[in-house]
Design a protein around this motif. Structure first.
Motif, PDB file in Angstrom:
ATOM      1  N   GLU A  37      -9.141   8.868   5.449  1.00 34.43           N
ATOM      2  CA  GLU A  37      -8.013   7.931   5.404  1.00 34.43           C
ATOM      3  C   GLU A  37      -7.673   7.583   3.965  1.00 34.43           C
ATOM      4  O   GLU A  37      -6.513   7.524   3.575  1.00 34.43           O
ATOM      5  N   ARG A  38      -8.705   7.382   3.147  1.00 32.93           N
ATOM      6  CA  ARG A  38      -8.492   7.011   1.746  1.00 32.93           C
ATOM      7  C   ARG A  38      -7.736   8.101   0.995  1.00 32.93           C
ATOM      8  O   ARG A  38      -6.831   7.809   0.211  1.00 32.93           O
ATOM      9  N   TYR A  79      -4.116   8.272   2.091  1.00 36.08           N
ATOM     10  CA  TYR A  79      -3.378   7.181   1.458  1.00 36.08           C
ATOM     11  C   TYR A  79      -3.091   7.478  -0.008  1.00 36.08           C
ATOM     12  O   TYR A  79      -1.939   7.371  -0.475  1.00 36.08           O
ATOM     13  N   ARG A 109       0.586   8.232  -1.570  1.00 37.10           N
ATOM     14  CA  ARG A 109       1.094   7.243  -2.526  1.00 37.10           C
ATOM     15  C   ARG A 109       1.507   7.921  -3.828  1.00 37.10           C
ATOM     16  O   ARG A 109       2.572   7.628  -4.393  1.00 37.10           O
ATOM     17  N   ILE A 163      -3.161   8.443   9.133  1.00 40.33           N
ATOM     18  CA  ILE A 163      -3.225   6.980   9.133  1.00 40.33           C
ATOM     19  C   ILE A 163      -3.173   6.469   7.697  1.00 40.33           C
ATOM     20  O   ILE A 163      -2.519   5.461   7.393  1.00 40.33           O
ATOM     21  N   GLY A 164      -3.840   7.164   6.782  1.00 35.95           N
ATOM     22  CA  GLY A 164      -3.767   6.795   5.371  1.00 35.95           C
ATOM     23  C   GLY A 164      -2.371   6.985   4.804  1.00 35.95           C
ATOM     24  O   GLY A 164      -1.879   6.149   4.035  1.00 35.95           O
ATOM     25  N   ARG A 171       0.386   6.816   6.476  1.00 33.71           N
ATOM     26  CA  ARG A 171       1.229   5.735   7.021  1.00 33.71           C
ATOM     27  C   ARG A 171       1.054   4.455   6.217  1.00 33.71           C
ATOM     28  O   ARG A 171       2.022   3.724   5.954  1.00 33.71           O
ATOM     29  N   ARG A 172      -0.170   4.169   5.782  1.00 35.07           N
ATOM     30  CA  ARG A 172      -0.427   2.974   4.963  1.00 35.07           C
ATOM     31  C   ARG A 172       0.326   3.063   3.640  1.00 35.07           C
ATOM     32  O   ARG A 172       0.926   2.062   3.173  1.00 35.07           O
ATOM     33  N   HIS A 188       4.041   2.449   4.255  1.00 39.65           N
ATOM     34  CA  HIS A 188       4.310   1.024   4.477  1.00 39.65           C
ATOM     35  C   HIS A 188       4.273   0.250   3.158  1.00 39.65           C
ATOM     36  O   HIS A 188       5.143  -0.604   2.903  1.00 39.65           O
ATOM     37  N   GLU A 189       3.287   0.559   2.297  1.00 43.88           N
ATOM     38  CA  GLU A 189       3.181  -0.152   1.023  1.00 43.88           C
ATOM     39  C   GLU A 189       4.358   0.148   0.105  1.00 43.88           C
ATOM     40  O   GLU A 189       4.702  -0.666  -0.760  1.00 43.88           O
TER      41      GLU A 189
END
Length: 341
Positions: free
Chosen positions: A225-226, A229, A233, A254-255, A257-258, A261-262
């Motif tokens: 996940e990390r 993300y 990013r 899932i990462g 998606r984070r 969102h950010e």
């Protein structure tokens, strides 16, 4: 009730009873049904040690995992595979021997399993480019099945694999059809055969449409996940960022998606995501409507099938290799939509 008592009840030898419950092909089907039904009626559960003595088998299957691959293997995907394989082992009264070894100790582990007779067969996980394990295990004479396949020159061997290249080509084509030209790829380590095939499918789809394959839009590494993300990013901060991501695992998605969102963006509207391996027992992709559009293939079903093939070959070593390549199902979810720019 022990094996001897149960055998006397049926008027059969302990060896015949053990072989009937163990799925040996030389046991007549009528005898197998008789023993199985009697075991159910009397609540008989065979003692694995007694069965091993009666059949001359270890009644165990080996799984060897090097620590360098823990990031790829010891995760919900691997757990689902073991759950599926375990269903088959349990019915055949087999145990799992899971050995997590230091990097470089796989050869020793396989040789030790073969020399000590601690297992009757092996499941090979995470085949890599230039994988030497297949030839090594063939030399030991132990039956084995590979979950995946490796581009190595070796005598034919049994495997169950997903058509990773086709799955990722189809997923990339879907995003291209939605108008996305800047598509990021979040992938596993390229030493892993599945990751290389997925990258090749992604690149083939882009090249067939005349779309530039850009290195800055590709990440290869631990499927966490990390990392999902961090990679998403970083790409979203580029001057011309991706409008879509193709992701090799639900955990990485899932990462991603984070990160979306950010960045104050909306999944499925501003940025589309297609993931793989969303059918996990311990990690749901939504309920009625999938959160992520996904290329789906059941890892649990693959575990069951690998175990079935292996136990058949343990029972009859004259059987030819079984090689199965499964198609992935493309599942539409809420994470994809037309490109806005």
């Amino acid at each position: 009730m022990n094996l001897r008592e149960f055998s006397e009840l049926l008027g059969l030898s302990p060896t015949t009873v053990s072989r009937a419950l163990g799925g040996y092909p030389e046991v007549k089907e009528e005898t197998r049904r008789k023993v199985t039904e009697a075991a159910r009626q009397h609540g008989y559960k065979p003692n694995r040690r007694a069965a091993s003595l009666a059949t001359g088998r270890a009644m165990a299957i080996g799984h060897v995992i090097p620590t360098s691959l823990n990031h790829e293997m010891v995760n919900p995907v691997f757990a689902d595979f073991l759950a599926g394989a375990g269903e088959v082992y349990s019915k055949a009264n087999y145990d799992i021997i899971l050995s997590v070894v230091s990097d470089g100790d796989e050869v020793r582990a396989y040789r030790q399993m073969a020399s000590t007779g601690s297992v009757d067969g092996i499941i090979v996980h995470g085949p890599r480019t230039n994988d030497a394990r297949i030839a090594l295990i063939q030399d030991t004479g132990l039956p084995f099945v590979v979950h995946g396949r490796a581009p190595v020159e070796a005598a034919p061997y049994s495997f169950v694999d997903v058509d990773n290249l086709r799955a990722f080509r189809r997923a990339t084509d879907l995003l291209l059809d939605l108008g996305h030209q800047r598509i990021g790829l979040l992938n596993g380590h390229l030493i892993m055969d599945f990751a290389r095939r997925r990258r090749d499918g992604y690149c083939a789809a882009l090249e067939a449409r005349g779309t530039t394959v850009r290195s800055e839009f590709q990440f290869a590494g631990e499927m966490s996940e990390r990392n999902g993300y961090a990679a998403a990013r970083q790409m979203l901060r580029l001057p011309s960022p991706p409008t879509a991501f193709l992701v090799s695992s639900l955990i990485m998605a899932i990462g991603a998606r984070r990160a979306i969102h950010e960045a104050d963006l909306t999944l499925g509207r501003d940025v589309s995501v297609v993931t793989h391996d969303d059918m996990l027992g311990y990690l749901s992709n939504g309920d009625d409507v999938p959160i992520f559009t996904a290329t789906r293939s059941s890892v649990r079903a693959a575990g069951r099938r690998c175990a079935e093939i292996l136990l058949e070959q343990v029972a009859d070593r004259t059987l030819p290799p079984v090689q199965e390549i499964w198609e992935s199902e493309l599942i539409m979810g809420a994470s994809t939509g037309p490109a806005l720019s």
